[in-house]
Design an enzyme around this catalytic site. Structure first.
Site, PDB file in Angstrom:
ATOM      1  N   ASP A 180       5.439   0.206   3.585  1.00  0.00           N
ATOM      2  CA  ASP A 180       5.716  -1.072   4.249  1.00  0.00           C
ATOM      3  C   ASP A 180       5.456  -2.224   3.276  1.00  0.00           C
ATOM      4  OD1 ASP A 180       2.985  -1.260   4.084  1.00  0.00           O
ATOM      5  OD2 ASP A 180       2.629  -0.925   6.219  1.00  0.00           O
ATOM      6  N   GLU A 209       5.522   9.778   3.601  1.00  0.00           N
ATOM      7  CA  GLU A 209       5.211   8.441   3.088  1.00  0.00           C
ATOM      8  C   GLU A 209       4.321   8.543   1.847  1.00  0.00           C
ATOM      9  OE1 GLU A 209       3.336   5.763   5.912  1.00  0.00           O
ATOM     10  OE2 GLU A 209       3.946   4.003   4.755  1.00  0.00           O
ATOM     11  N   TYR A 226      -6.101   0.348   8.451  1.00  0.00           N
ATOM     12  CA  TYR A 226      -7.159   0.641   7.480  1.00  0.00           C
ATOM     13  C   TYR A 226      -8.496   0.175   8.029  1.00  0.00           C
ATOM     14  CZ  TYR A 226      -3.415   1.924   4.343  1.00  0.00           C
ATOM     15  OH  TYR A 226      -2.335   2.548   3.783  1.00  0.00           O
ATOM     16  N   ASP A 274       0.801  -1.231   0.000  1.00  0.00           N
ATOM     17  CA  ASP A 274       0.000   0.000   0.000  1.00  0.00           C
ATOM     18  C   ASP A 274       0.826   1.268   0.000  1.00  0.00           C
ATOM     19  OD1 ASP A 274       0.722  -0.787   2.753  1.00  0.00           O
ATOM     20  OD2 ASP A 274      -0.402   1.000   3.332  1.00  0.00           O
TER      21      ASP A 274
END
Ligand SMILES: *[C@@H]1O[C@H](CO)[C@@H](O)[C@H](O)[C@H]1NC(C)=O
Ligand SMILES: *[C@@H]1O[C@H](CO)[C@@H](O)[C@H](O)[C@H]1NC(C)=O
Length: 498
Positions: A85, A474, A234, A82
């Protein structure tokens, strides 16, 4: 807080002076938007899990996750990480795919040489979703890897040795949110492949219908069944009603099958058709659904069209300064600001909806009604352009928030693969804890994740190019996906007024 006329004249002169010194004037050229388009799609190659194909262009990556699913005797190889990571999270992956597909559906005609790459980016996840949806009857696999374990390490995907646990939803442990979003992704993608690969397209649509039926029949949120591994990462904060209406709307758009129209008509009101919501994200689909349905009902000037148009208008009005229902926050430099974490995701989704809605409005000569004022389709385009241009470098920090685009861009993004030396340069295994030296290093990342759009600056237009500041540094697939469509539009429409 208006400037006195005198000051504004001085500022105007200053502005012109800077311009003539060619220090400013960010009217990006068509070529620059095309470059940004190409890069925004290339980014997805850096997020690939699985066996990389021979035409992989982002060369510093290698194969990873080749036995995902094997301990459960299912093949879950492939799909996308995603963000920074190495977890494969189903909900954001599906939303990313739906928005990539929507980008191609609306703006594919402007993608020219990039259309094949865009389709490949979609297929990389739909191939995975087909496996996840059909491997075990009555089950949808929705995640590979426990994020709590994954986050204990700073490892390249190619080195991963953390547990690759597999998580699923079923009749007993339902997940209508993740399942209906997966159905939406499959249905939207079926439109993309309709003429280029009809048999793949129909497989996607058939699977979408089955997954949607499963989502609707066994209602529940995956955050209940899988709480410890999906929350707070999430977590489905908005529940699953928004995804059910969104999923049905996409299957209707893809199939024109009357059952889904009936479904929307009979369930719309209980699934959020009357709500206004001002964020559109991997969690909350309400605003996007209104815009999509306003198109489905566009030709039919029915009560439903009025309903979905009214709520789409409300969403748009919330973004337009000066209208009575304006309620967004903008930074002093003009960036939409929703919150400190990955703020650019809201900027790219809203820019995409502004452009998509302007396109629908142009189809029937309509405009947005904000109380007593009227907002034209052109205004929506210029509003979106400001946001896209800000991301590309037209901002107070004079910084592009897309890696590899422009002269100044983030160097220390919060991304394991980008920050640890490439497996090709450093083939020896770098273990879990040994990677942290790269997280804490002040050096730029050795591997340029070209095209990645990061979380972005704070509410004062300040950005810290710091790997530890994951909220700003990120990247994420769902930040890029709607940007692909928006920047494709501008690559073909640079003449648009500022
Ligand atoms: C329409 O969708 C329903 C529900 O999925 C399905 O049972 C039916 O066969 C579909 N009709 C057509 C013509 O595909
Ligand atoms: C922005 O960041 C700079 C450098 O860290 C700092 O000096 C400045 O005070 C910040 N501005 C605001 C408004 O936070």
């Amino acid at each position: 807080m208006s400037h006195s006329p005198k000051i504004s004249v001085i500022m105007h002169v200053l502005f012109l002076t800077l311009c003539s010194a060619s220090l400013c004037c960010y009217a990006f050229t068509a070529q620059e938007y095309s470059d940004a388009l190409e890069k925004s799609i290339l980014f997805f190659e850096g997020q690939r899990s699985g066996k990389l194909p021979s035409n992989q262009r982002l060369k510093w990556r290698g194969n990873s996750g080749l036995s995902d699913g094997s301990s459960y005797h299912v093949d879950l190889v492939g799909g996308y990480y995603d963000a920074g990571d190495n977890v494969k999270f189903g909900l954001p992956m599906a939303f990313t795919t739906t928005l990539l597909a929507w980008s191609v559906i609306e703006f594919g005609d402007s993608m020219h040489g990039q259309i094949e790459n865009a389709r490949a980016a979609i297929r990389w996840s739909t191939d995975y979703f087909l496996k996840a949806a059909t491997a075990t009857p009555g089950t949808l696999y929705v995640q590979v890897a426990d994020p709590n374990m994954d986050h204990h390490c700073w490892e390249r995907p190619e080195d991963m040795d953390t547990p690759r646990n597999v998580y699923k939803v079923s009749a007993q442990n339902p997940g209508s949110d993740v399942a209906a979003e997966t159905a939406a992704a499959l249905a939207a993608a079926s439109i993309v492949f309709r003429s280029s690969d009809p048999s793949y397209s129909s497989k996607l649509l058939q699977t979408a219908m089955k997954v949607f039926d499963f989502a609707d029949r066994h209602r529940g949120s995956y955050s209940d069944a899988l709480s410890s591994v999906v929350c707070p990462f999430y977590c489905s904060y908005s529940g699953y009603n928004d995804e059910l209406l969104w999923g049905a709307s996409w299957i209707h758009a893809a199939s024109q099958n009357g059952s889904y129209l009936d479904y929307i008509r009979s369930n719309g009101h209980t699934l959020g058709a009357d709500d206004d919501d001002y964020s559109f994200s991997w969690d909350d689909k309400r605003a996007g659904t209104k815009v999509l349905l306003s198109k489905s009902f566009l030709e039919k000037n029915t009560e439903e069209f009025q309903l979905y148009k009214a709520h789409s208008d409300n969403y748009i009005c919330s973004l337009i300064p000066g209208t009575p229902s304006f309620q967004a926050q903008y930074t002093p430099g003009g960036l939409l600001y929703k919150g400190s974490a990955s703020n650019l995701q809201y900027v790219t989704t809203s820019a995409f909806l502004l452009l998509t809605y302007s396109k629908y409005l142009n189809l029937n000569g309509g405009a947005v009604k904000c109380g007593t004022s009227t907002v034209t389709a052109d205004k929506l385009i210029s509003q979106a352009k400001k946001q896209i241009d800000y991301i590309l470098g037209d901002n107070p920090a004079k910084m592009s928030y897309m890696v590899g685009f422009g002269e100044r861009y983030p160097q220390r993004i919060h991304h394991r693969g980008s920050s640890v030396p490439s497996v090709h340069d450093h083939p020896d295994h770098i273990a879990c804890n040994n990677g942290f030296q790269y997280l804490y290093s002040s050096s730029p990342n050795p591997n340029v994740l070209v095209g990645a759009i990061v979380g972005g600056p704070d509410s004062k237009d300040n950005f810290s190019d710091d790997r530890n500041n994951y909220q700003q540094s990120e990247p994420a697939t769902y930040i890029n996906a709607p940007f692909v469509g928006a920047v494709a539009f501008f690559s073909a429409n640079t003449h648009t007024n500022q």
